[in-house]
Design an enzyme around this catalytic site. Sequence first.
Site, PDB file in Angstrom:
ATOM      1  N   ASP A  28      48.509  46.167  34.457  1.00 32.79           N
ATOM      2  CA  ASP A  28      47.211  46.062  35.111  1.00 32.79           C
ATOM      3  C   ASP A  28      46.955  47.209  36.088  1.00 32.79           C
ATOM      4  OD1 ASP A  28      44.784  45.205  36.087  1.00 32.79           O
ATOM      5  OD2 ASP A  28      45.431  43.193  36.583  1.00 32.79           O
ATOM      6  N   HIS A  37      44.564  37.307  32.464  1.00 30.26           N
ATOM      7  CA  HIS A  37      44.794  36.528  33.685  1.00 30.26           C
ATOM      8  C   HIS A  37      44.645  35.034  33.411  1.00 30.26           C
ATOM      9  CE1 HIS A  37      44.969  40.302  35.746  1.00 30.26           C
ATOM     10  NE2 HIS A  37      43.673  40.547  35.585  1.00 30.26           N
TER      11      HIS A  37
END
Length: 451
Positions: A318, A267
Site C-alpha cells: 500500500d 482493506h
Amino acid sequence: MRLWFEAALLPEGWRDHVRVTVADGLIVQVLPDTLPAPDDERHGPAIPGLANLHSHAFQRGIAGLTERAGSGSDSFWTWREAMYRFVDRLDPEGLRAIAALAYVEMLESGFTRVGEFHYLHHDRDGQRYADRAAMSCVIAEAARESGIALTLLPVFYAHAGFGGTPPTQGQRRFVHDLDGYATLLEAAGKVIADLEGAVLGVAPHSLRAVLPEELSQITALLLQGPVHIHIAEQMAEVDDCLAWSGQRPVEWLFDHASVDRRWCLVHATHVTPEELGRIADRQAVVGLCPITEANLGDGIFPARAFLNKGGRIGVGSDSNVEIDAAAELRLLEYGQRLQHRGRNLLAGGPGQSTGGSLFRAVQGGGAQASGQQPHGLAVGAPADIVAFRPDHSVLVERREDAILDSWIFAGGKALVDSVWRHGRRRVSEGRHLARPAIEARYRRTLGAYLD
C-alpha cells in the site's frame, strides 16, 4: 539453467533436494529427491515469490515523513493531506525514480509481482499530458528496470465524496471522466504490451470517488483481468456511505455490482459477518495491507472469521511506509492476537503452522487478484523463486513449514538470499543487482523534492 535447492515448497508440499530446470523464464522440470549435479547452481530452501497486490509506489517517497503530531486529532484524513502536498511536486522522472527503488525493495523482501494501484495520471497543474499514459509509462519502465512483474491497475477517480461531490484541488492530478479513462486504459494496455508477464486491470478508486453509473461502465471496459477497489477502510467512509445510500459500502457493492473472483476488495476493514460471507461466497479476494492499515489507524480486518468462512486473502504494501513481505504476514497474525488475546489464530487448525497457513493463503489469493496464472514452483509457471540463506542462524535445523514460521516471525527479509523473476536472478546475497544505480538516482531525486 538448473537450480538445486536443499528444500522447496512445491504445490503438493515441501520436498527435499529439489532440482528446478528453467528455460525461457519458465519452469520446465521439477525433480525432488535429487542429488546435485556438478553444474547445478546450489541454494538453500526455496519458496515461490509472492504477489504484492496493492501498492502506491510514489508514497515510498514520504515514508517516515508523516509521523509528527498535528494540532488536532491525526487520522487517515490528515495523513492524506500531507500525501497530497507531496504529490504536487512529482513529475514523471521523479515517479520513475521512486517507483524503481520501491520495486527493488519489494524483490529484496520476496515479492516478485506488484499490483500498482496507479492514480497519479496528470501534470502538476492537473492538465493532461499529451501522452495520456505518460505516468503509466514510467511505472512500466520502473518495473522493467527492477525486473518485477507488473499488474497495472489504472485508477478511475472522479469525485471527492459519495454522490458526486466535486473533486478537491489536491485531487486534480487523479481525476478523469469516462471518455478520458477509456482512452487512458487503452493507452496503458499498449504501454505494457511488451513487458513480460504484465497484466492490465481496472480500478474504480472507491465508492466515494465513483458514481454508480460510472462503476458499471468502468468495469465493462475490460471483460477480463482484475478489478480492484478500496472499500470500507475507514469508519468515516462507512458512515458516509450509510448517509448517502442507507447501506454499508460492501453491502451496497454486492447489491449493485457483479462481484466475482476477478475482484479484489482492498482493506474491507469494517465489515459485518454477513458481508464476510458474501465476499467468501463470490470468491473475491480481500487485499490486506497490515502495515499501512496500522500506520494509518484504520482498524483490524476480521481475518480469522473470514478465513473460517473459506475467504481468500492477499497482502500488499500500500503506502510503502515499510516494504517487507514477511512483516506484512507477521502483523496480519499479530493483529488477530492483539484483538482476540490468543496465539496462532490464523493457523487453520490444531497442529498447523501459522506461517505455512498464512503463506499459502496469500500466495493463492495474491496470484488470483493480480491475474497471475499459472503460479508456484510447478512446470509451466514462471520461475519466480525466493531462496533463503542456508547458513542463517534463524534457520538452524528448520524443516518444512518451520522455515516459513521462522522467516515470518523471527527473521524477516534478512533471510532472503536470492530472488529470480521469470528465470532471471534479480537479488543476490539479499541485495538487488541494480540497487546501487537505482538508489543513487532515488537519492538525487528525493533530495531535490525535499530540499
